[in-house]
Enzyme design. Structure first.
Site, PDB file in Angstrom:
ATOM      1  CB  ALA A 195      -0.944  -0.023   1.195  1.00 44.26           C
TER       2      ALA A 195
ATOM      3  NE  ARG B  12      -0.545  10.303 -10.191  1.00 44.75           N
ATOM      4  CZ  ARG B  12      -0.951   9.077  -9.911  1.00 44.75           C
ATOM      5  NH1 ARG B  12      -1.256   8.249 -10.886  1.00 44.75           N
ATOM      6  NH2 ARG B  12      -1.078   8.679  -8.671  1.00 44.75           N
TER       7      ARG B  12
ATOM      8  CD  GLU C 103       7.239  -6.814  -1.343  1.00 43.28           C
ATOM      9  OE1 GLU C 103       6.874  -5.717  -0.923  1.00 43.28           O
ATOM     10  OE2 GLU C 103       7.459  -7.806  -0.603  1.00 43.28           O
TER      11      GLU C 103
ATOM     12  CB  CYS D 278      -8.212  -4.555   3.877  1.00 43.24           C
ATOM     13  SG  CYS D 278      -6.979  -3.289   4.207  1.00 43.24           S
TER      14      CYS D 278
ATOM     15  CB  VAL E  80      16.429  -3.249   0.839  1.00 40.82           C
ATOM     16  CG1 VAL E  80      17.479  -2.247   1.308  1.00 40.82           C
ATOM     17  CG2 VAL E  80      15.888  -2.847  -0.534  1.00 40.82           C
TER      18      VAL E  80
ATOM     19  CE  LYS F  82     -32.249   0.087  23.204  1.00 37.61           C
ATOM     20  NZ  LYS F  82     -32.519  -1.094  24.000  1.00 37.61           N
TER      21      LYS F  82
ATOM     22  CD1 TRP G 182     -35.188  14.702  15.302  1.00 33.61           C
ATOM     23  CD2 TRP G 182     -33.175  15.662  15.319  1.00 33.61           C
ATOM     24  NE1 TRP G 182     -35.381  16.031  15.513  1.00 33.61           N
ATOM     25  CE2 TRP G 182     -34.144  16.663  15.540  1.00 33.61           C
ATOM     26  CE3 TRP G 182     -31.827  16.041  15.285  1.00 33.61           C
ATOM     27  CZ2 TRP G 182     -33.816  17.999  15.722  1.00 33.61           C
ATOM     28  CZ3 TRP G 182     -31.506  17.368  15.480  1.00 33.61           C
ATOM     29  CH2 TRP G 182     -32.491  18.339  15.687  1.00 33.61           C
TER      30      TRP G 182
HETATM   31  C1  FAD Z   1      -5.948  -9.372   7.304  1.00 34.59           C
HETATM   32  C2  FAD Z   1      -5.804  -7.890   7.315  1.00 34.59           C
HETATM   33  C3  FAD Z   1      -6.944  -7.097   7.286  1.00 34.59           C
HETATM   34  C4  FAD Z   1      -6.815  -5.712   7.305  1.00 34.59           C
HETATM   35  N1  FAD Z   1      -7.947  -4.938   7.270  1.00 34.59           N
HETATM   36  C5  FAD Z   1      -7.838  -3.592   7.230  1.00 34.59           C
HETATM   37  C6  FAD Z   1      -8.986  -2.771   7.110  1.00 34.59           C
HETATM   38  O1  FAD Z   1     -10.116  -3.281   7.019  1.00 34.59           O
HETATM   39  N2  FAD Z   1      -8.816  -1.423   7.082  1.00 34.59           N
HETATM   40  C7  FAD Z   1      -7.573  -0.831   7.165  1.00 34.59           C
HETATM   41  O2  FAD Z   1      -7.467   0.399   7.113  1.00 34.59           O
HETATM   42  N3  FAD Z   1      -6.454  -1.593   7.278  1.00 34.59           N
HETATM   43  C8  FAD Z   1      -6.559  -2.936   7.313  1.00 34.59           C
HETATM   44  N4  FAD Z   1      -5.433  -3.716   7.378  1.00 34.59           N
HETATM   45  C9  FAD Z   1      -4.107  -3.063   7.479  1.00 34.59           C
HETATM   46  C10 FAD Z   1      -3.544  -2.729   6.104  1.00 34.59           C
HETATM   47  O3  FAD Z   1      -3.607  -3.826   5.263  1.00 34.59           O
HETATM   48  C11 FAD Z   1      -2.119  -2.262   6.281  1.00 34.59           C
HETATM   49  O4  FAD Z   1      -2.162  -1.100   7.072  1.00 34.59           O
HETATM   50  C12 FAD Z   1      -1.422  -1.955   4.968  1.00 34.59           C
HETATM   51  O5  FAD Z   1      -1.284  -3.109   4.175  1.00 34.59           O
HETATM   52  C13 FAD Z   1      -0.027  -1.402   5.241  1.00 34.59           C
HETATM   53  O6  FAD Z   1       0.640  -1.207   4.047  1.00 34.59           O
HETATM   54  P1  FAD Z   1       2.218  -0.995   4.024  1.00 34.59           P
HETATM   55  O7  FAD Z   1       2.573  -0.824   2.598  1.00 34.59           O
HETATM   56  O8  FAD Z   1       2.603   0.050   4.993  1.00 34.59           O
HETATM   57  O9  FAD Z   1       2.818  -2.338   4.624  1.00 34.59           O
HETATM   58  P2  FAD Z   1       2.776  -3.851   4.144  1.00 34.59           P
HETATM   59  O10 FAD Z   1       1.452  -4.194   3.569  1.00 34.59           O
HETATM   60  O11 FAD Z   1       3.258  -4.647   5.312  1.00 34.59           O
HETATM   61  O12 FAD Z   1       3.863  -3.927   2.989  1.00 34.59           O
HETATM   62  C14 FAD Z   1       5.227  -3.804   3.278  1.00 34.59           C
HETATM   63  C15 FAD Z   1       6.003  -4.603   2.249  1.00 34.59           C
HETATM   64  O13 FAD Z   1       7.388  -4.353   2.415  1.00 34.59           O
HETATM   65  C16 FAD Z   1       8.081  -5.537   2.116  1.00 34.59           C
HETATM   66  N5  FAD Z   1       9.398  -5.479   2.760  1.00 34.59           N
HETATM   67  C17 FAD Z   1       9.660  -5.468   4.083  1.00 34.59           C
HETATM   68  N6  FAD Z   1      10.976  -5.407   4.303  1.00 34.59           N
HETATM   69  C18 FAD Z   1      11.572  -5.397   3.075  1.00 34.59           C
HETATM   70  C19 FAD Z   1      12.924  -5.356   2.648  1.00 34.59           C
HETATM   71  N7  FAD Z   1      13.927  -5.301   3.522  1.00 34.59           N
HETATM   72  N8  FAD Z   1      13.172  -5.351   1.320  1.00 34.59           N
HETATM   73  C20 FAD Z   1      12.160  -5.399   0.413  1.00 34.59           C
HETATM   74  N9  FAD Z   1      10.853  -5.451   0.776  1.00 34.59           N
HETATM   75  C21 FAD Z   1      10.567  -5.431   2.091  1.00 34.59           C
HETATM   76  C22 FAD Z   1       7.213  -6.637   2.691  1.00 34.59           C
HETATM   77  O14 FAD Z   1       7.501  -7.875   2.065  1.00 34.59           O
HETATM   78  C23 FAD Z   1       5.817  -6.123   2.385  1.00 34.59           C
HETATM   79  O15 FAD Z   1       5.313  -6.669   1.210  1.00 34.59           O
HETATM   80  C24 FAD Z   1      -5.528  -5.105   7.361  1.00 34.59           C
HETATM   81  C25 FAD Z   1      -4.384  -5.917   7.386  1.00 34.59           C
HETATM   82  C26 FAD Z   1      -4.515  -7.297   7.352  1.00 34.59           C
HETATM   83  C27 FAD Z   1      -3.285  -8.137   7.370  1.00 34.59           C
END
Ligand code: FAD
Length: 449
Positions: A11, A22, A33, A43, A81, A362, A435
């Site tokens: 994300a 962009r 990655e 999510c 990395v 409620k 309301w």
């Molecule tokens: C089951 C589940 C349900 C969720 N539901 C919700 C929801 O309903 N609403 C909401 O707001 N949030 C939700 N979340 C949280 C949301 O998914 C996360 O906040 C979001 O994915 C975070 O994104 P990110 O890119 O910061 O981290 P991540 O998704 O953790 O991505 C980080 C990436 O970095 C990579 N990485 C790490 N270290 C290295 C390295 N040294 N070199 C190269 N790559 C590396 C990892 O492999 C990973 O793919 C949910 C999470 C889960 C797991």
């Protein structure tokens, strides 16, 4: 060509990379990655588990090839990395397929390494039958186990929204008996107990066994079964899931001398700058500014990761952009009820030793006479004296959860409950009583502040 390197391709990382390219098409943007997938909807993983027909690629928004063709971003999957040298502005990267290591120079660097599951120190927690659900790979593994073994019983350690969403989806894919062993006094610590009780009732009504007040002492694994033992009893199942929250994945950053907070989250300012020049961070690996308390905290969210990623992308491309923080809004569904929350709960305000008042009302989600009208509960909390709106929690039938967005907006704007009660909210019988329940709560609270 100036180069931006982004570490992490979900994300935050992919939002940052796309926005930077962009904003400045002359920038060369490389994303590393370490996993095999990028840009997927984490999510959606609980629903992916619950729907046997859904394929993993349906959760993927962009493939590496599409990132290059549509966004001009170079993505390298299965590349980890392994270190950052902020003085010489280089990163060392390990190709996980060939094992080859190489060094790459950057002009700007964005760390978007996300979070990893927090696993409490329980003997046996490394069991092959105790699954985690963080990445798409985790989801594929868990789904393959369920489809291949047709388990009749699952045990879940944890009590947050992911644990509950997964429990519902375990039911959906035919697992008859599910036990949740909660680690806190009630479900979802970020809800007050009176609201969380409604989630517990809904879970139990749908056949989920909830265990509170027991301390897990160990986990043992047999050929086809796992047993979680507590100080009071033992719970056996065909498999288990551990879902006890997240911790920032920041060891790479801290090893490079980048400042982290006491939870290990990378400290960032409103432009997503870290303590090191030309190094930004975004998403679950870093802090976020929590508007109700006007301070930085760790609160990993998909919404925050996207917004912070975009901000880091702009700034790394030379365009000034500010991340204004979060009110802590979140929503989730559990069987027949929806829940939304934002800001501070009563418990959080009490822990901060604030003077506060709150109301819990409620009402109905639609006009009382309209078919399908059902219960909705709204709780609002405000600071005593100033009347500043501190938080809201809403739970109930269809249409309940996303009502929290109005409360969130009010908190982001620093509104008092007296100002908020005058909000013009739309009405028609299929959507609310005249309301709106949120206004009913606000009117009641305004008399108490
Ligand atoms: C089951 C589940 C349900 C969720 N539901 C919700 C929801 O309903 N609403 C909401 O707001 N949030 C939700 N979340 C949280 C949301 O998914 C996360 O906040 C979001 O994915 C975070 O994104 P990110 O890119 O910061 O981290 P991540 O998704 O953790 O991505 C980080 C990436 O970095 C990579 N990485 C790490 N270290 C290295 C390295 N040294 N070199 C190269 N790559 C590396 C990892 O492999 C990973 O793919 C949910 C999470 C889960 C797991």
């Amino acid at each position: 060509m100036p180069k931006l390197i982004v570490i992490g391709g979900v994300a935050a990382g992919m939002s940052a990379a796309a926005e930077a390219k962009r904003s400045n098409p002359l920038l060369e943007v490389d994303v590393y990655e370490k996993g095999p997938h990028i840009s997927y909807g984490a999510c959606g993983l609980p629903y992916f588990i619950g729907n046997p027909a859904q394929k993993p690629n349906e959760l993927i928004a962009v493939t590496p090839q599409e990132a290059l063709e549509k966004k001009g971003v170079n993505v390298y999957v299965n590349y980890e990395v392994t270190s950052i040298d902020t003085r010489n502005k280089t990163v060392r990267v390990n190709d996980l397929v060939t094992g080859m290591s190489s060094e790459h120079a950057y002009e700007k660097l964005i760390i978007a390494t996300g979070a990893v599951p927090f696993v409490p120190d329980i003997p046996g927690a490394d069991s092959q039958l105790l699954f985690r659900l963080r990445t798409l790979t985790d989801g594929i593994k868990l789904k393959a186990f369920i489809c291949g073994n047709k388990p009749d019983k699952a045990v879940i350690i944890g009590d947050g929204h992911i644990a509950l969403e997964v429990a519902e989806n375990f039911k959906a894919c035919g697992i008859g008996r599910i036990t949740i062993i909660a680690r806190n006094r009630h479900l979802c610590w970020w809800l007050d107990e009176d609201i969380a009780r409604l989630q517990a009732e809904e879970a139990q009504k749908n056949g989920i066994e909830l265990i509170f007040g027991e301390r897990i002492t160990g986990i043992t694994t047999g050929t086809n079964a796992i047993t979680v033992t507590t100080d009071k009893a033992s719970y056996s199942a065909a498999f288990g899931l551990i879902s006890c929250g997240m911790k920032p994945n920041s060891t790479l950053a801290s090893a490079a001398g980048i400042a982290v907070d006491n939870r290990g989250a990378i400290i960032v300012d409103s432009r997503m700058r870290t303590s090191e020049a030309d190094v930004y961070a975004a998403g679950d690996c870093c802090t976020t500014f929590f508007v109700p308390e006007q301070r930085d905290i760790y609160m990993p969210r998909g919404t925050t990761a996207n917004r912070q990623g975009r901000t880091a992308g702009y700034n790394s491309a030379g365009i000034d952009a500010e991340y204004k923080g979060t009110a802590g809004a979140m929503v989730f569904k559990l069987f027949g009820i929806e829940t939304g929350r934002t800001g501070m709960t009563d418990a959080m305000a009490a822990a901060r030793k604030m003077e506060f008042v709150s109301v819990l009302i409620k009402s109905r989600n639609k006009a009382g006479y309209y078919p399908g009208s059902e219960r909705i509960y709204v709780k609002l909390t405000a600071e005593k004296g100033t009347g500043k709106l501190l938080g809201g929690q809403i739970t109930g039938a269809e249409g309940s959860a996303k009502r929290i967005d109005t409360v969130s907006l009010a908190i982001m704007q620093g509104m008092t409950v007296k100002q908020f009660k005058d909000t013009d909210m739309a009405y028609a019988p299929p959507f609310s009583p005249v309301w709106d329940p949120v206004l009913i709560a606000a009117n009641k609270l305004a008399k108490l502040v």
